[in-house]
Design an enzyme around this catalytic site. Structure first.
Site, PDB file in Angstrom:
ATOM      1  N   HIS A 454     -21.094  19.789 -33.456  1.00 57.66           N
ATOM      2  CA  HIS A 454     -21.799  18.999 -34.211  1.00 57.66           C
ATOM      3  C   HIS A 454     -21.404  17.586 -34.023  1.00 57.66           C
ATOM      4  CE1 HIS A 454     -23.734  22.040 -37.226  1.00 57.66           C
ATOM      5  NE2 HIS A 454     -24.521  21.667 -35.989  1.00 57.66           N
ATOM      6  N   GLU A 692     -33.524  32.940 -17.114  1.00 54.93           N
ATOM      7  CA  GLU A 692     -31.958  32.647 -17.670  1.00 54.93           C
ATOM      8  C   GLU A 692     -31.194  33.692 -17.250  1.00 54.93           C
ATOM      9  OE1 GLU A 692     -32.707  30.792 -21.908  1.00 54.93           O
ATOM     10  OE2 GLU A 692     -33.928  32.502 -21.439  1.00 54.93           O
ATOM     11  N   ASP A 716     -28.432  28.646 -19.443  1.00 56.74           N
ATOM     12  CA  ASP A 716     -28.085  30.166 -19.534  1.00 56.74           C
ATOM     13  C   ASP A 716     -27.904  30.860 -18.221  1.00 56.74           C
ATOM     14  OD1 ASP A 716     -27.647  31.039 -22.187  1.00 56.74           O
ATOM     15  OD2 ASP A 716     -29.581  30.871 -22.718  1.00 56.74           O
ATOM     16  N   CYS A 763     -36.055  23.750 -17.399  1.00 54.97           N
ATOM     17  CA  CYS A 763     -35.725  23.204 -19.037  1.00 54.97           C
ATOM     18  C   CYS A 763     -34.672  23.324 -19.407  1.00 54.97           C
ATOM     19  CB  CYS A 763     -37.062  23.835 -19.910  1.00 54.97           C
ATOM     20  SG  CYS A 763     -36.362  25.617 -19.899  1.00 54.97           S
TER      21      CYS A 763
HETATM   22  C1  PEP Z   1     -31.384  27.461 -21.207  1.00 60.97           C
HETATM   23  O1  PEP Z   1     -30.783  28.286 -21.142  1.00 60.97           O
HETATM   24  O2  PEP Z   1     -31.291  26.539 -20.141  1.00 60.97           O
HETATM   25  C2  PEP Z   1     -32.350  26.799 -22.228  1.00 60.97           C
HETATM   26  C3  PEP Z   1     -33.231  25.731 -21.864  1.00 60.97           C
HETATM   27  O3  PEP Z   1     -32.578  27.504 -23.149  1.00 60.97           O
HETATM   28  P1  PEP Z   1     -31.345  27.076 -24.475  1.00 60.97           P
HETATM   29  O4  PEP Z   1     -30.520  26.204 -24.066  1.00 60.97           O
HETATM   30  O5  PEP Z   1     -32.262  26.861 -25.655  1.00 60.97           O
HETATM   31  O6  PEP Z   1     -30.621  28.412 -24.362  1.00 60.97           O
HETATM   32 MG    MG Z   2     -31.412  29.744 -22.755  1.00 59.84          MG
END
Ligand code: PEP
Ligand code: MG
Length: 842
Positions: A454, A692, A716, A763
């Protein structure tokens, strides 16, 4: 004062009773830890010899302490040197803080395994709080589990000397613990014994937690590990002598053989010029050191009448809640406000309050009761080995301290800050971070914390550069030392020379200029010089972030992390509430752009209060994302129904997280189709999956015909490809998405998707790195979904590139050996191909 009574202790095991003097271990035989008895076990479940609260259970499961309501503390230690088994052979059946009844099963153990792999299976039951006792069974013979064995006299509790708790405390330098298993029972006993030789009130500190140094149990409850940084503090007549002697003892291993005693780190010739950690918040700053040391709060164990102490606690909780509400109301961003909302929830946590009230009713002071209940719960969070819960322990410690100060009437010290301060601390709390005067504080560096803590989130929200995971040595820097904090590189440069300072200033000027230019062009399309259009979309978690993203030129939303919409809510949101949320976001984006809603990605690092889950030993490999939703299809069904309600408002896409098997996609599609039918929708939204899990990247050609799009979650994908926890502070620099193995999986995914006419986005955080843009474009990625503030910068990075060059560099770097090599090659590419600038950019 309590009148002396008797408390009967039961045999925790069946077995053969042995005299303590015969135990082949001088610490136990010498009764340094406490007096009691030893059993050579014939049963294999350790049972509670008395009723009380589990005041400590070692993570490795070999030792456990129970504290009775009258303050008698009984330690049970299974086997000798069993700490070295690191938990193998033990199954804990209780947690710290749990109330147990006499005879309750506490720990199951594999007697054969322990007998073979440890020095001995001899098990100790010791009264560590020091009360005298009478034996009911003599010194040898056969015992049956549950049989009464000791009669303990319950008298005055050996608490701290309140008279000594006055005046200023003396603190040691930080000490790195050399003991291979931290301060487990034996070294902790040696340390507590040594501390008892002094009249001063002495504490041992680790991060936010502190323990009475004369209490073996309290020291063990700190759950220290090798390399942990601890400090000793003392108050009273012989405080200085105590700190000196105990520092030496800790450094030498408290009677345990330590191979390389960790020296007390001092500033001197050995201090390197550059100290390295992990970037928690990007940026750089030049300033002077200000060390932050959190004052130790002295707490009296016993209080006034319970109603008075309950009232004191309740008043402090109300004031703390008001202070947190003020912090929420004045927070500069949603992330910040969310953290303080979570802190308010902790204040109202019934289990914390129950524990504190129970202690008050036993005669303890409000301060003692609150401190004990928050510390025990924080220790329990830390002991679960889950990075996210460990961070929640930091939040709990923060809330605990806030309330404690209010009970004790201790006012927050206002720091005299110089204009260009770089704060240095073992650990900053979220409250401290949010309260920083950003006109004076230019950045900070801490020993503790992680890039996902945080504190890191708050630092990013205030735009403060920050590094965590720094070496302990940093805490010995003098206030006023001139330093250059380069968070992008994870470096703190001491006494920077004129050249480094000039370079930093030039870099800042260039960054400012570039940022203004990027903002001015934010609404323009992101097309490469040779005409390839790239969608630059946003990763969002709320409507306000979506609005901000659209203002900064986003081509829609590439990832709506729906699990963040209702984080910390105790009750599931109603259908209407969900529809309202999705519709507001959809309207903000409008019909011309994509909205990609990811279904709940709960589990792993993201627990959701209204979706209770069993604890898992490997949550990242457990019931996460779509796995959990398919196990509780009603959850998914309700979410689909709410998302579908906004399908006319935007270009709606639904994305499933953590897909591993084609069957999961098929099942989810079936549920989606059923829900669409109920709503009478003729047009289904696009349905895609996140890449992922390496398995789906490797099988992308099999999955591609069944999806409308892929979006690669590099966070991930990197974690699972490299087998490195994405939140591990020590692996942060290695768990790098630029690793060629990850790049090859991205390339495979894109190739398979394009062969079936499907688009691919990225993403994960990699898409928000400027350096990654040519690489991802070269690998054929069609969309970059990035963190909101970086939208203009990533769009501008696309405009600087030629797709043809990107393809060449992407192919070249995929054949390199390491992530470091890839980054170096991309940096050279940037310098040569983009603008000839030798400046490293992030
Ligand atoms: C990722 O795993 O790259 C992703 C975008 O999902 P999160 O970070 O929300 O697990
Ligand atoms: Mg993820």
């Amino acid at each position: 004062m309590a009148t002396p009574q008797q408390l009967q202790l039961l045999a925790p095991l069946s077995g053969v009773l042995m005299a303590l003097d015969e135990v082949p271990d001088p610490v136990f035989a010498g009764r340094i830890i406490g007096d009691g008895l030893c059993i050579d076990p014939t049963s294999s479940t350790l049972c509670a010899p008395l009723a009380g609260v589990v005041s400590d259970v070692q993570v490795s499961g070999h030792a456990l302490t129970i504290t009775s309501d009258t303050g008698v503390q009984v330690l049970m230690h299974i086997g000798l040197d069993t700490v070295n088994l690191a938990g193998k052979g033990f199954i804990r059946r209780v947690e710290a803080g749990q109330r147990v009844v006499a005879g309750q099963a506490l720990i199951d153990f594999d007697a054969d395994y322990i007998a073979l792999h440890a020095r001995s299976l001899l098990t100790l039951m010791l009264v560590v709080s020091g009360e005298p006792f009478d034996s009911l069974v003599g010194s040898t013979g056969l015992l049956e589990v549950g049989q009464p064995v000791l009669d303990v006299g319950v008298g005055v509790s050996p608490g701290e000397n309140p008279a000594a708790a006055q005046g200023d405390a003396v603190f040691s330098q930080p000490i790195n613990l050399p003991n291979p298993n931290g301060l487990h029972a034996r070294p902790a006993a040696v340390f507590a014994q040594a501390a008892k030789a002094f009249s001063a009130t002495i504490h041992l500190h680790r991060l936010q937690a502190q323990a009475n140094a004369k209490s073996l149990v309290a020291i063990m409850a700190l759950q220290t590990a090798q390399g942990d940084s601890v400090q000793v503090s003392a108050e009273g007549d012989d405080a200085e002598a105590a700190v000196e002697a105990l520092t030496r003892l800790l450094t030498e291993g408290c009677g345990e053989a330590v191979t390389a005693p960790a020296p007390v780190e001092v500033v001197g010739a050995e201090m390197p010029n550059i100290l390295r950690g992990v970037c928690a918040s990007p940026g750089s700053a030049l300033g002077q050191v200000m060390q932050i040391v959190e004052a130790t709060l002295m707490v009296n164990e016993f209080g006034a009448a319970p109603p008075v102490e309950r009232e004191a606690l309740s008043q402090a909780l109300i004031e703390a809640d008001m202070a947190l509400q003020h912090l929420r109301d004045t927070a500069s961003g949603e992330a910040q406000a969310e953290i303080f909302r979570a802190h308010q929830e902790l204040l109202a946590d019934p289990s914390l309050l129950d524990q504190a009230h129970a202690l008050i009713d036993e005669g303890k002071s409000a301060a003692f009761a609150w401190k004990t209940s928050t510390e025990a719960t924080a220790a329990m969070f830390r002991s679960l080995g889950n990075a996210l819960l460990a961070e929640r322990a930091a939040d709990l410690a923060d809330v605990g301290q806030r309330v404690l100060k209010l009970i004790l009437g201790v006012h927050e010290q206002t720091l005299e800050l110089a204009d260009d301060t770089i704060l240095i601390a073992d650990q900053l709390t979220p409250s401290q971070t949010a309260g920083l005067d950003t006109r004076k504080v230019l950045g900070f560096a801490t020993v503790g914390g992680g890039a996902t803590s945080h504190v890191a989130i708050l630092a990013r929200a205030c735009g403060l550069p920050a590094i965590c995971g720094m070496p302990m040595q940093m805490l010995t820097l003098d206030n006023g030392t001139r330093v250059l904090l380069d968070a992008d590189k994870g470096e703190l440069q001491l006494h920077p020379d004129a050249e480094s300072i000039d370079q930093l200033r030039t870099r800042h000027a260039q960054q400012r200029q570039r940022h203004q230019q990027e903002l001015a062009q934010a609404s323009e399309a992101a097309c490469t010089r040779d005409g390839q259009h790239i969608e630059v979309t946003a990763n969002v978690a709320s409507q306000s972030e979506t609005a901000q993203a659209m203002e900064l030129g986003a081509n829609g939303v590439g990832l709506l992390r729906s699990e963040f919409l209702y984080l910390d809510r105790q009750q599931a949101p109603s259908h209407d509430e969900q529809v309202a949320t999705y519709s507001a976001i959809a309207r903000t984006i409008g019909p011309a752009h994509n909205l990609v809603v990811r279904t709940l990605d709960v589990g792993g690092d993201k627990p959701l209060a209204y979706v209770p889950m069993d604890s898992e030993s490997n949550p990242f490999l457990g019931l996460r994302g779509i796995r959990l939703c398919l196990e509780r299809p009603q959850l998914l069904r309700e979410q689909f129904r709410a998302i579908l309600a906004c399908s006319a408002l935007t270009r709606l896409h639904i994305m499933l997280p953590m897909v591993t098997h084609l069957a999961e996609l098929r099942l989810a599609r079936q549920i989606l189709e059923q829900e669409a039918q109920v709503l009478g929708l003729t047009h289904l939204p696009k349905l895609g999956i996140m890449i992922e899990v390496p398995a789906v990247a490797l099988m992308a050609d099999v999955l591609a015909p069944h999806v409308d799009f892929f979006s690669i979650g590099t966070n991930d994908l990197t974690q699972y490809t490299l087998a490195m926890d994405r939140d591990h502070p020590r692996l942060a620099s290695q768990a790098d998405s630029f690793h060629p193995a990850v790049l090859r999986l991205i390339a495979m995914t894109v190739k398979a998707a394009h062969a079936h006419g499907k688009w691919v986005g990225v993403c994960g955080a990699m898409a928000s790195e400027r350096l990654a843009v040519p690489l991802l474009l070269g690998l054929g990625v069609d969309e970059l979904s990035v963190s909101v503030p970086l939208i203009p910068a990533i769009k501008s990075a696309v405009r600087e590139l030629n797709l043809a060059d990107c393809r060449i560099i992407a192919e070249q770097v995929s054949n390199l050996e390491s992530a470091g090599d890839v980054r170096d090659a991309l940096q050279r590419f940037h310098e040569v191909k983009v603008d000839g600038s030798p400046v490293m950019e992030n």
